[in-house]
Design a protein around this motif. Structure first.
Motif, short mmCIF file in Angstrom:
data_model
loop_
_atom_site.label_atom_id
_atom_site.label_comp_id
_atom_site.label_asym_id
_atom_site.label_seq_id
_atom_site.Cartn_x
_atom_site.Cartn_y
_atom_site.Cartn_z
N VAL A 95 0.66 -1.20 0.00
CA VAL A 95 0.22 0.11 -0.11
C VAL A 95 0.80 1.30 0.00
O VAL A 95 0.52 2.27 -0.76
CB VAL A 95 -1.06 -0.05 1.13
CG1 VAL A 95 -1.72 1.33 1.44
CG2 VAL A 95 -1.92 -1.02 0.99
N SER A 96 1.91 1.06 0.89
CA SER A 96 2.90 2.45 0.86
C SER A 96 3.49 2.69 -0.29
O SER A 96 3.49 3.50 -1.01
CB SER A 96 4.00 2.04 1.80
OG SER A 96 4.78 3.09 2.00
N ILE A 97 3.91 1.41 -1.14
CA ILE A 97 4.48 1.79 -2.36
C ILE A 97 3.56 2.17 -3.49
O ILE A 97 3.93 2.96 -4.21
CB ILE A 97 5.44 0.44 -2.99
CG1 ILE A 97 6.57 0.09 -1.93
CG2 ILE A 97 5.75 0.58 -4.24
CD1 ILE A 97 7.56 0.97 -1.80
N GLY A 98 2.45 1.52 -3.41
CA GLY A 98 1.54 1.99 -4.56
C GLY A 98 1.00 3.37 -4.22
O GLY A 98 0.94 4.02 -5.20
N GLY A 99 0.67 3.56 -2.84
CA GLY A 99 0.32 4.87 -2.73
C GLY A 99 1.18 6.02 -3.27
O GLY A 99 0.76 7.26 -3.76
N ASN A 100 2.49 5.96 -2.81
CA ASN A 100 3.30 6.97 -2.91
C ASN A 100 3.93 7.02 -4.51
O ASN A 100 4.18 8.22 -5.03
CB ASN A 100 4.60 6.70 -1.94
CG ASN A 100 4.51 7.11 -0.59
OD1 ASN A 100 4.36 8.23 -0.34
ND2 ASN A 100 4.43 6.08 0.12
N MET A 101 3.90 5.90 -5.26
CA MET A 101 4.10 5.99 -6.72
C MET A 101 2.96 6.48 -7.15
O MET A 101 3.02 7.35 -8.22
CB MET A 101 4.04 4.53 -6.97
CG MET A 101 4.61 4.36 -8.48
SD MET A 101 6.63 4.81 -8.68
CE MET A 101 7.31 3.21 -7.99
N SER A 102 1.65 6.45 -6.92
CA SER A 102 0.50 7.16 -7.38
C SER A 102 0.62 8.76 -7.32
O SER A 102 0.37 9.21 -8.16
CB SER A 102 -0.64 6.28 -6.80
OG SER A 102 -1.20 5.16 -7.03
N ILE A 103 1.09 9.08 -6.12
CA ILE A 103 1.26 10.27 -6.04
C ILE A 103 2.28 11.10 -6.93
O ILE A 103 2.16 12.03 -7.46
CB ILE A 103 1.74 10.86 -4.55
CG1 ILE A 103 0.56 10.61 -3.69
CG2 ILE A 103 2.19 12.36 -4.40
CD1 ILE A 103 0.49 10.93 -2.14
N VAL A 104 3.33 10.25 -6.95
CA VAL A 104 4.55 10.75 -7.76
C VAL A 104 4.10 10.65 -9.16
O VAL A 104 4.35 12.01 -9.93
CB VAL A 104 5.72 9.80 -7.84
CG1 VAL A 104 6.78 10.29 -8.77
CG2 VAL A 104 6.35 9.87 -6.30
N LEU A 105 3.34 9.83 -9.74
CA LEU A 105 2.91 9.76 -10.98
C LEU A 105 1.80 10.65 -11.49
O LEU A 105 1.89 11.38 -12.42
CB LEU A 105 2.51 8.48 -11.41
CG LEU A 105 3.90 7.41 -11.53
CD1 LEU A 105 2.93 5.92 -11.70
CD2 LEU A 105 4.70 7.56 -12.68
N THR A 106 1.05 11.10 -10.60
CA THR A 106 -0.03 12.08 -10.68
C THR A 106 0.43 13.45 -10.69
O THR A 106 0.06 14.14 -11.71
CB THR A 106 -1.07 11.78 -9.52
OG1 THR A 106 -1.49 10.77 -9.46
CG2 THR A 106 -2.19 12.76 -9.67
N ILE A 107 1.58 13.76 -9.84
CA ILE A 107 1.85 15.17 -10.12
C ILE A 107 2.97 15.23 -11.29
O ILE A 107 2.80 16.19 -12.06
CB ILE A 107 3.00 15.27 -8.73
CG1 ILE A 107 1.94 15.44 -7.66
CG2 ILE A 107 3.69 16.62 -9.02
CD1 ILE A 107 2.77 15.26 -6.30
#
Length: 318
Positions: free
Chosen positions: A37-49
Motif C-alpha cells: 500500500v505504501s509503495i502503491g500510494g506513494n508511486m501514485s502521488i509521484v506519477l499523478t503530479i
C-alpha cells in the motif's frame, strides 16, 4: 578470547516478533500489505503530479519528493524484514550489510524530516506572502531546498554510520529490533559508547528538534494570517492546504522523538519495536492516504489518472 572474536566475521540477526509460526505468518501478511500500500500510494502521488501539468507547482514538487523518499525509505527496511519474518531459520546480516541498511535508513529518514520543514516554509510563503510567492519560491530555490535536504541527510548519515561501525563487535549478536537501527546496534558494541550516544543526540536535535521548531514557527505565522482572512471559505481553503502536512508532521515527529530524543539509558527494546513499526511501516502507508484524502486538487487529479487507466484497459480489452 575476546580479541579472537573481534577479528572474526561479525554477523547480526534480528529478534523475531514471536516464537509461534502462526503469529509470524500473520505479521508477515500485515507487513507485506502495508508495504505494498505504501509503495502503491506513494508511486501514485509521484506519477499523478508528474502527469498533471496543473500540479507543477512548488507545493506539489515537494510532495512528489516526499513521496519518492518514502518509497526508498520503506524499501530500505521492508524487504529484509519480510524475509527475516518468513524465514524458518535466523536471517543473518553481515557487518557491511547492517551498516548499509543503517546508512540509508538515517539518510532517507533525515532527508524526510528536513523536507517536511521545507514544505512548512513553502506554506508559510504561500499564505503569509501570497503576492510574492512566485517570486520567492522560484524553481531554482525549490531544487536547491530539495537537494539541500538530501545533502544534509547524506552527511549526517555518513558521519553517524561510520562512527558507529568503527566500534568493536565481539561476535554474532541478536539485534533487539527487526532492522539495523542505531541504538540496538550500539548496545552490541564491546566498548564504551558515551561519545557515540552524544553524537546520536546531536544528530537527532539537528534532524528532529530544529526542523520541528521551524515548522512550529511557520505555523504560528500561518495561523495568524488565516485568522485575519475575513471569509469563512477563504479560511477553510487556506487551512485545507496545510492540514494534511500538519497531520504528517505530528505523526512523523511524534514517533521518532519517542526513540531518538529520549535518554539512551531509558531505551526499551519492547517500546522501540512497537514505535519503530509505526514510523517504518504505518507512517509511509498513511502519508499518501492523508494527502490524497485532504487535498482536493490531488484527489481530483488522482481520480482523472485512474479514469484514464481504466479507459485504456477497457479499449485494450475491446
Amino acid at each position: 578470547m575476546e580479541e579472537g572474536n573481534q577479528t572474526g566475521m561479525v554477523l547480526f540477526h534480528f529478534r523475531p516478533f514471536s516464537k509461534l509460526p502462526e503469529v509470524q505468518m500473520l505479521i508477515f501478511v500485515l507487513f507485506l500489505m502495508m508495504y505494498l500500500v505504501s509503495i502503491g500510494g506513494n508511486m501514485s502521488i509521484v506519477l499523478t503530479i508528474w502527469i498533471n501539468r496543473c500540479l507543477h507547482t512548488p507545493m506539489y514538487f515537494f510532495l512528489a519528493n516526499l513521496a519518492s523518499l518514502e518509497i526508498f525509505y520503506s524499501s530500505t527496511i521492508a524487504p529484509l524484514t519480510l524475509a527475516s519474518i518468513l524465514s524458518t531459520e535466523r536471517t543473518v546480516v553481515s557487518l557491511a550489510g547492517c551498516g548499509a541498511q543503517m546508512f540509508f535508513f538515517i539518510f532517507l529518514g533525515s532527508a524526510d524530516c528536513i523536507l517536511l520543514a521545507v514544505m512548512a516554509y513553502d506554506r508559510f510563503v504561500a499564505i503569509c506572502h501570497p503576492l510574492r510567492y512566485t517570486l520567492i519560491m522560484s524553481w531554482h530555490l525549490c531544487v536547491q531546498l530539495a537537494l539541500g535536504s538530501l545533502l544534509l541527510g547524506f552527511i549526517l548519515a555518513m558521519q553517524l554510520t561510520v562512527l558507529i561501525f568503527q566500534l568493536p563487535f565481539c561476535s554474532s549478536k541478536e539485534i533487539s529490533l527487526f532492522y539495523c537501527d542505531v541504538l540496538p546496534v550500539m548496545r552490541l558494541a564491546c566498548a564504551d559508547t558515551h561519545v557515540h550516544e552524544a553524537t546520536l543526540f546531536v544528530v537527532s536535535v539537528i534532524v528532529l528538534t530544529i526542523p520541528f521548531l521551524l515548522i512550529t514557527l511557520s505555523y504560528v505565522f500561518i495561523v495568524d494570517a488565516i485568522l485575519k482572512i475575513r471569509s469563512a471559505e477563504g479560511r477553510h481553503k487556506a487551512f485545507s492546504t496545510c492540514s494534511s502536512h500538519l497531520t504528517v508532521v505530528l505523526l512523523q515527529y511524534g514517533c521518532t522523538s519517542l526513540i531518538y530524543l529520549c535518554p539512551s539509558s531509558s531505551y526499551s527494546p519492547e517500546r522501540g519495536q512497537v514505535v519503530s513499526v509505526v514510523y517504518t511501516f504505518i507512517t509511509p502507508m498513511l502519508n499518501p492516504l492523508i494527502y490524497s484524502m485532504r487535498n482536493r486538487e490531488l484527489k481530483v487529479a488522482l481520480r482523472r489518472v485512474i479514469m484514464k487507466l481504466v479507459l485504456i484497459q477497457t479499449q485494450e480489452v475491446l
